[in-house]
Scaffold this motif. Structure first.
Motif, PDB file in Angstrom:
ATOM      1  N   SER A 148       0.843  -1.197   0.000  1.00 27.73           N
ATOM      2  CA  SER A 148       0.000   0.000   0.000  1.00 27.73           C
ATOM      3  C   SER A 148       0.882   1.252   0.000  1.00 27.73           C
ATOM      4  O   SER A 148       2.095   1.186   0.224  1.00 27.73           O
ATOM      5  N   VAL A 150       0.828   3.649   2.179  1.00 23.57           N
ATOM      6  CA  VAL A 150       1.307   3.894   3.547  1.00 23.57           C
ATOM      7  C   VAL A 150       2.502   3.000   3.857  1.00 23.57           C
ATOM      8  O   VAL A 150       3.479   3.435   4.477  1.00 23.57           O
ATOM      9  N   ILE A 239      -1.363  10.382   6.913  1.00 20.89           N
ATOM     10  CA  ILE A 239      -2.456   9.788   6.152  1.00 20.89           C
ATOM     11  C   ILE A 239      -3.706  10.668   6.243  1.00 20.89           C
ATOM     12  O   ILE A 239      -3.882  11.433   7.192  1.00 20.89           O
ATOM     13  N   ARG A 240      -4.555  10.561   5.241  1.00 20.20           N
ATOM     14  CA  ARG A 240      -5.848  11.245   5.220  1.00 20.20           C
ATOM     15  C   ARG A 240      -6.927  10.168   5.195  1.00 20.20           C
ATOM     16  O   ARG A 240      -6.874   9.237   4.394  1.00 20.20           O
ATOM     17  N   THR A 241      -7.880  10.280   6.107  1.00 23.06           N
ATOM     18  CA  THR A 241      -8.938   9.275   6.201  1.00 23.06           C
ATOM     19  C   THR A 241     -10.277   9.864   5.767  1.00 23.06           C
ATOM     20  O   THR A 241     -10.478  11.080   5.784  1.00 23.06           O
ATOM     21  N   LYS A 249     -11.723   4.810   6.214  1.00 23.84           N
ATOM     22  CA  LYS A 249     -10.552   4.187   5.608  1.00 23.84           C
ATOM     23  C   LYS A 249      -9.518   5.252   5.228  1.00 23.84           C
ATOM     24  O   LYS A 249      -9.828   6.439   5.148  1.00 23.84           O
ATOM     25  N   VAL A 250      -8.302   4.771   4.963  1.00 19.35           N
ATOM     26  CA  VAL A 250      -7.254   5.656   4.465  1.00 19.35           C
ATOM     27  C   VAL A 250      -7.553   5.950   3.003  1.00 19.35           C
ATOM     28  O   VAL A 250      -7.711   5.030   2.194  1.00 19.35           O
ATOM     29  N   PHE A 253      -3.058  10.960   1.277  1.00 18.90           N
ATOM     30  CA  PHE A 253      -2.133  11.654   2.179  1.00 18.90           C
ATOM     31  C   PHE A 253      -2.514  13.124   2.316  1.00 18.90           C
ATOM     32  O   PHE A 253      -3.053  13.738   1.390  1.00 18.90           O
ATOM     33  N   GLN A 254      -2.206  13.662   3.482  1.00 19.97           N
ATOM     34  CA  GLN A 254      -2.389  15.093   3.709  1.00 19.97           C
ATOM     35  C   GLN A 254      -1.205  15.855   3.108  1.00 19.97           C
ATOM     36  O   GLN A 254      -0.155  15.271   2.830  1.00 19.97           O
TER      37      GLN A 254
END
Length: 339
Positions: A148, A150, A239-241, A249-250, A253-254
């Motif tokens: 992934s 991440v 991460i941005r959810t 969920k993910v 990205f921020q």
């Protein structure tokens, strides 16, 4: 029981502002000073600092020497006790110059917060902290998944730490513009990067392992080409959810840097645990690299360059902080000398 004193709160606020604005101390240092002073204040049942007397300090020293840490379940370490006493010594020395306190507190009263000579020696004793060998690091790196986005990021963090020896706080606050992939270096600009003592550092990638470099280069290309990240975007983004089919969920990205290094530390610890090894921290890599450099850079000039590369102004700092010699090694060297 009363948990604060209004006069004390006002004068403490003034002192903490003095540390921050006049002495230019960072937020962590100011916070530790506040916590240390609060410990002493609580031991006096929040008596007004104007009623200060030496016996309060004696009782306070007895109290913290007998105190059990809630975290470890063991007595407070000598270094922790020294830090608490130092915070109060600085405060009361400053207090002796303040209006309303001059007639009640003398500068010499602050000396009663000194630790005894034996405790000072124990607190100052350098302790060797465990660190992974280069082989352990590579083993853990090989075990890290990269299916992934991440996971790719976490593996790139691992590689970057071994390429640079950078501190986790700095790594968490780096942006793409701080990279120079042509010259193979990263500029830890203290104006934007959370470096120790706000020191700017130019760090060239260390020649430790080509796979680390390839992994990191691939990550940088991914950010720039696939995610369209620009110079001001983070090198290792949080991460941005979001909600997907009613499940959190993910989703990407921020574009803001981490507020702290907790996620960096977690990723590294998990990498070692996955490989069935102790959960080393990112800082342990600095000790790993110093041991590697002791062989990789055998000349004084070479080791000095390495020391400078990890942010030390003096080789003495590198040696005293990371080049610990065990009793067994000490004995072996002395026997070799006598042979």
């Amino acid at each position: 029981m009363r948990k604060f004193n209004e006069d004390n709160e006002r004068i403490k606020r003034r002192y903490l502002q003095y540390l921050k604005r006049a002495k230019r101390k960072d937020a962590n240092t100011v916070q530790k000073a506040a916590e240390g002073i609060l410990r002493f204040e609580a031991s006096t049942k929040y008596a007004n600092f104007k009623r200060f007397h030496i016996e309060q300090v004696n009782k306070f020293q007895d109290k913290i020497n007998a105190e059990i840490s809630k975290t470890t379940g063991k007595p407070l370490s000598k270094s922790t006790i020294r830090s608490i006493l130092h915070a109060n010594k600085g405060f009361f020395f400053w207090l002796a110059d303040q209006s309303g306190y001059k007639s009640r507190i003398r500068h010499s009263d602050a000396d009663y917060f000194n630790m005894d000579a034996k405790g000072q020696r124990v607190a100052s004793t350098a302790r060797e902290r465990p660190c992974p060998s280069m082989e352990m690091a590579r083993h853990s790196f090989n075990f890290m998944p990269e299916g992934s986005e991440v996971e790719r990021r976490n593996k790139a963090i691992f590689a970057f730490l071994l390429l640079t020896g950078a501190r986790d706080g700095a790594v968490a606050s780096l942006r793409l513009k701080h990279l120079n992939m042509i010259d193979g270096c990263v500029y830890q600009d203290a104006r934007e990067v959370r470096t120790k003592n706000s020191k700017s550092i130019t760090t060239f990638f260390l020649p430790v392992d080509e796979e680390y470099l390839e992994c990191f280069k691939s990550w940088v290309s991914f950010l720039r080409q696939d995610k369209l990240f620009g110079p001001d975007d983070p090198l290792f983004p949080p991460i941005r959810t979001g909600q997907v089919d009613g499940v959190l969920k993910v989703i990407g990205f921020q574009r803001e840097i981490y507020k702290n290094a907790n996620a960096i530390r977690k990723a590294i610890k998990e990498a070692f645990i996955r490989a069935d090894l102790p959960p080393f921290t990112p800082h342990a890599f600095r000790a790993t690299l110093v041991k590697w450099a002791d062989t990789a850079f055998p000349t004084r000039a070479g080791f000095k360059a390495f020391s400078q590369n990890i942010g030390h102004s003096s080789v003495i700092t590198t040696v005293s902080a990371y080049c610990h010699v065990s009793l067994e090694e000490q004995a072996a060297y002395m026997r070799k000398k006598s042979d």
